[in-house]
Design a protein around this motif. Structure first.
Motif, PDB file in Angstrom:
ATOM      1  N   PRO A 130     -29.202  24.093 -50.646  1.00  0.00           N
ATOM      2  CA  PRO A 130     -30.186  24.975 -50.031  1.00  0.00           C
ATOM      3  C   PRO A 130     -29.698  26.413 -50.029  1.00  0.00           C
ATOM      4  O   PRO A 130     -28.516  26.688 -49.864  1.00  0.00           O
ATOM      5  N   PHE A 183     -30.138  30.263 -48.387  1.00  0.00           N
ATOM      6  CA  PHE A 183     -30.561  30.875 -47.143  1.00  0.00           C
ATOM      7  C   PHE A 183     -30.748  32.369 -47.368  1.00  0.00           C
ATOM      8  O   PHE A 183     -29.985  33.011 -48.086  1.00  0.00           O
ATOM      9  N   SER A 238     -31.897  34.878 -42.349  1.00  0.00           N
ATOM     10  CA  SER A 238     -31.514  33.662 -41.633  1.00  0.00           C
ATOM     11  C   SER A 238     -30.011  33.633 -41.369  1.00  0.00           C
ATOM     12  O   SER A 238     -29.571  33.189 -40.305  1.00  0.00           O
ATOM     13  N   SER A 259     -28.374  33.603 -37.605  1.00  0.00           N
ATOM     14  CA  SER A 259     -27.426  32.579 -37.150  1.00  0.00           C
ATOM     15  C   SER A 259     -26.134  33.215 -36.667  1.00  0.00           C
ATOM     16  O   SER A 259     -25.568  32.803 -35.648  1.00  0.00           O
ATOM     17  N   ARG A 278     -27.917  23.023 -33.715  1.00  0.00           N
ATOM     18  CA  ARG A 278     -29.346  23.083 -34.036  1.00  0.00           C
ATOM     19  C   ARG A 278     -29.632  23.957 -35.264  1.00  0.00           C
ATOM     20  O   ARG A 278     -30.765  23.975 -35.749  1.00  0.00           O
ATOM     21  N   GLN A 279     -28.626  24.688 -35.736  1.00  0.00           N
ATOM     22  CA  GLN A 279     -28.814  25.510 -36.930  1.00  0.00           C
ATOM     23  C   GLN A 279     -28.965  24.620 -38.162  1.00  0.00           C
ATOM     24  O   GLN A 279     -28.462  23.498 -38.205  1.00  0.00           O
ATOM     25  N   ASP A 280     -29.625  25.127 -39.175  1.00  0.00           N
ATOM     26  CA  ASP A 280     -29.869  24.354 -40.392  1.00  0.00           C
ATOM     27  C   ASP A 280     -28.652  24.360 -41.314  1.00  0.00           C
ATOM     28  O   ASP A 280     -28.112  25.429 -41.640  1.00  0.00           O
ATOM     29  N   GLY A 281     -28.228  23.166 -41.743  1.00  0.00           N
ATOM     30  CA  GLY A 281     -27.209  23.030 -42.773  1.00  0.00           C
ATOM     31  C   GLY A 281     -26.005  23.938 -42.612  1.00  0.00           C
ATOM     32  O   GLY A 281     -25.325  23.951 -41.590  1.00  0.00           O
ATOM     33  N   LYS A 284     -24.892  26.399 -39.683  1.00  0.00           N
ATOM     34  CA  LYS A 284     -24.065  26.007 -38.532  1.00  0.00           C
ATOM     35  C   LYS A 284     -22.733  26.747 -38.559  1.00  0.00           C
ATOM     36  O   LYS A 284     -22.231  27.207 -37.524  1.00  0.00           O
TER      37      LYS A 284
END
Length: 219
Positions: free
Chosen positions: A7, A9, A13, A17, A153-156, A159
């Protein structure tokens, strides 16, 4: 054969984060606690401050990372482990407060200045700081449970961007604390100032121990 691409980002984003980790960590660590008071004391003495900062930042980053990786969920599912950690932390905080008040009220005036400037190796100082850090339940509550749960809770890969942001906040705070300690060195040339600091330290530790003990009664 189709292989899924990793993925990607956006810069927005990643920045969000990082800022989340920085803000949450800075909000929680800016308080009067055993670790902060120890670092402040070393900064006032001007001894092994860099080693203290390095330990605090690295330990904060690792504990947040452990929380992000799932330790926060494990502690939530193991009340016995959480209870034992909490009990040990309450005993430690009370003992730490007793030692601080012994220095404040029982040490002679001349000896107080000497105890405030006791020479220890960098390894001895970092070892004492490690004990203070790892036996304090607030460290686990703040870094592993609270910050770690939010970071999880962060995506992939975001984190770990969150963890980097938290580490940056920790670095900033302890640099500020070290700078403040250096500015206060002339104040602590007076042994009475050490009495005030130790009195404040003891009162803080007793209050934290009482707060932790109350949480045990609710289990």
């Amino acid at each position: 054969m189709w292989i899924a691409s990793p993925p990607s980002f956006s810069a927005a984003s990643v920045s969000a984060s990082w800022l989340a980790g920085f803000t949450v960590c800075l909000t929680l660590i800016v308080s009067i606690g055993a670790q902060n008071l120890f670092v402040l004391r070393q900064a006032v003495q001007g001894r092994h401050v860099r080693a203290c900062i390095a330990w605090c930042v690295i330990s904060d980053a690792l504990l947040v990372a452990v929380g992000v990786a799932g330790m926060a969920q494990l502690l939530g599912q193991s009340p016995t482990l959480a209870w034992c950690l909490t009990l040990g932390g309450a005993v430690f905080l009370f003992a730490y407060g007793c030692f601080a008040w012994h220095r404040a009220f029982c040490a002679p005036q001349a000896a107080l200045a000497a105890t405030g400037r006791t020479e220890r190796s960098a390894l001895g100082v970092v070892g004492a700081l490690a004990v203070i850090t790892l036996l304090n339940p607030h460290v686990y509550l703040d870094t592993v449970v609270l910050i770690g749960s939010i970071g999880a809770r962060q995506d992939g890969g975001l984190k770990w961007v969150f963890v980097v942001g938290a580490a940056c906040a920790s670095l900033l705070w302890f640099l500020v604390l070290a700078f403040a300690g250096r500015r206060l060195q002339h104040v602590f040339a007076n042994p009475r100032a050490w009495r005030v600091l130790d009195t404040l330290t003891g009162a803080t530790m007793f209050a934290l121990a009482w707060w932790v003990a109350r949480s045990l009664q609710g289990d």
